[in-house]
Scaffold this active site. Sequence first.
Site, mmCIF file in Angstrom:
data_model
loop_
_atom_site.group_PDB
_atom_site.id
_atom_site.type_symbol
_atom_site.label_atom_id
_atom_site.label_comp_id
_atom_site.label_asym_id
_atom_site.label_seq_id
_atom_site.Cartn_x
_atom_site.Cartn_y
_atom_site.Cartn_z
ATOM 1 N N HIS A 43 -95.039 -31.745 -45.448
ATOM 2 C CA HIS A 43 -94.593 -31.685 -44.049
ATOM 3 C C HIS A 43 -93.262 -30.965 -43.865
ATOM 4 O O HIS A 43 -92.212 -31.603 -43.912
ATOM 5 C CB HIS A 43 -94.452 -33.109 -43.502
ATOM 6 C CG HIS A 43 -95.756 -33.803 -43.308
ATOM 7 N ND1 HIS A 43 -96.385 -33.879 -42.093
ATOM 8 C CD2 HIS A 43 -96.562 -34.440 -44.190
ATOM 9 C CE1 HIS A 43 -97.527 -34.542 -42.227
ATOM 10 N NE2 HIS A 43 -97.655 -34.900 -43.492
ATOM 11 N N CYS B 30 -100.865 -30.918 -43.053
ATOM 12 C CA CYS B 30 -101.515 -32.182 -43.439
ATOM 13 C C CYS B 30 -102.867 -32.307 -42.722
ATOM 14 O O CYS B 30 -103.789 -31.585 -43.015
ATOM 15 C CB CYS B 30 -100.573 -33.350 -43.150
ATOM 16 S SG CYS B 30 -101.066 -34.886 -43.926
ATOM 17 N N GLU C 166 -91.982 -30.033 -41.112
ATOM 18 C CA GLU C 166 -91.316 -30.464 -39.859
ATOM 19 C C GLU C 166 -90.461 -31.714 -40.065
ATOM 20 O O GLU C 166 -89.655 -32.054 -39.205
ATOM 21 C CB GLU C 166 -92.370 -30.691 -38.755
ATOM 22 C CG GLU C 166 -93.108 -32.018 -38.787
ATOM 23 C CD GLU C 166 -94.189 -32.103 -39.853
ATOM 24 O OE1 GLU C 166 -94.222 -31.249 -40.760
ATOM 25 O OE2 GLU C 166 -94.998 -33.059 -39.790
#
Lengths: 81, 244
Positions: free
Chosen positions: B214, B105, B216
């Site tokens: 994302h 990002c 994560e």
Amino acid sequence: MARVVVDVMLKPEILDPQGQAVQRALPRLGFEGIADVRQGKRFELEVEGPVDDAALARIREMAETFLANTVIEDFTVRVDS
Amino acid sequence: MTARPSPATAGGDGPSGRGNTRVGVITFPGTLDDRDTQRAVRLAGAEAVPLWHRDKDLKQVDAVVLPGGFSYGDYLRAGAISRFSPVMETVIEQARAGMPVLGICNGFQVLTETHLLPGAMLRNNHLHFICRDQKLRVENANTSWTAEYEAGQEISIPLKNIDGRYVADERTLDMLEAEGRVAFRYLDTNPNGSLRDIAGITNEAGNVVGLMPHPEHAVEPLIGSGRTDGLGFFTSILKKLVNA
């Protein structure tokens, strides 16, 4: 103190949805006859010392490496009199 | 602000790393996802090493992740100011020498601003912030960060941004396609007007990867969509470094 103005605009081929949103809002507000709007950034630099060729060259370097991302943006540098 | 708790003292958010592979996670002022990224690194079995934007020293890490957020408030352009932070000088140097670097990002935006990756990110074409699970296709499973996936594999991970529209000139786009450097593509719907549905790209060597969604945030079955499709990013790097 002398002022140098750096204008940064998206390159013509890059879609500018913010400019389009402004343009679409104009007729609603009673402003007719505007075919297109492009939105950009203006930087006003207060320069210490003389604005000579060397100073302008440094400002162009600054614009090229930092103020503008030349992948997507064009810039112009001018002395504001 | 420089004194951040080490992973060992942060505790309670996942197993601690085995200590063999060290993955640095950079925190800039305005970074949001550094803690989630550190946890993802630990869940994958590596040691997460917090790195501060003002430190040139990378503390001998084997790889670096630039997490998401709004570094320096996205002032000027997203990622534009972070690019000139002391830590990035070393990251750029090491990335060119082959160290694996992942930008997620805002981290992807930083990587394009540094020109480690080509192109740039602009405001979403519809001007809205998006936050949702997004389907992607892994196009290149040979990078340092995608080795645990299969080429063509479909994954779903969260997407949350307003400046996610990937742009580059036609010549660059053609080059990326021809060299297999489009690493991820949006599936079903293009969420932001990214050219050629590009969600993420890699550099020529495959060690530097950037993407807008994302991974994560998709590493634990209890959280979010319940899918762990993002964990492969972090286990890929272990596999890569252990086999190196």
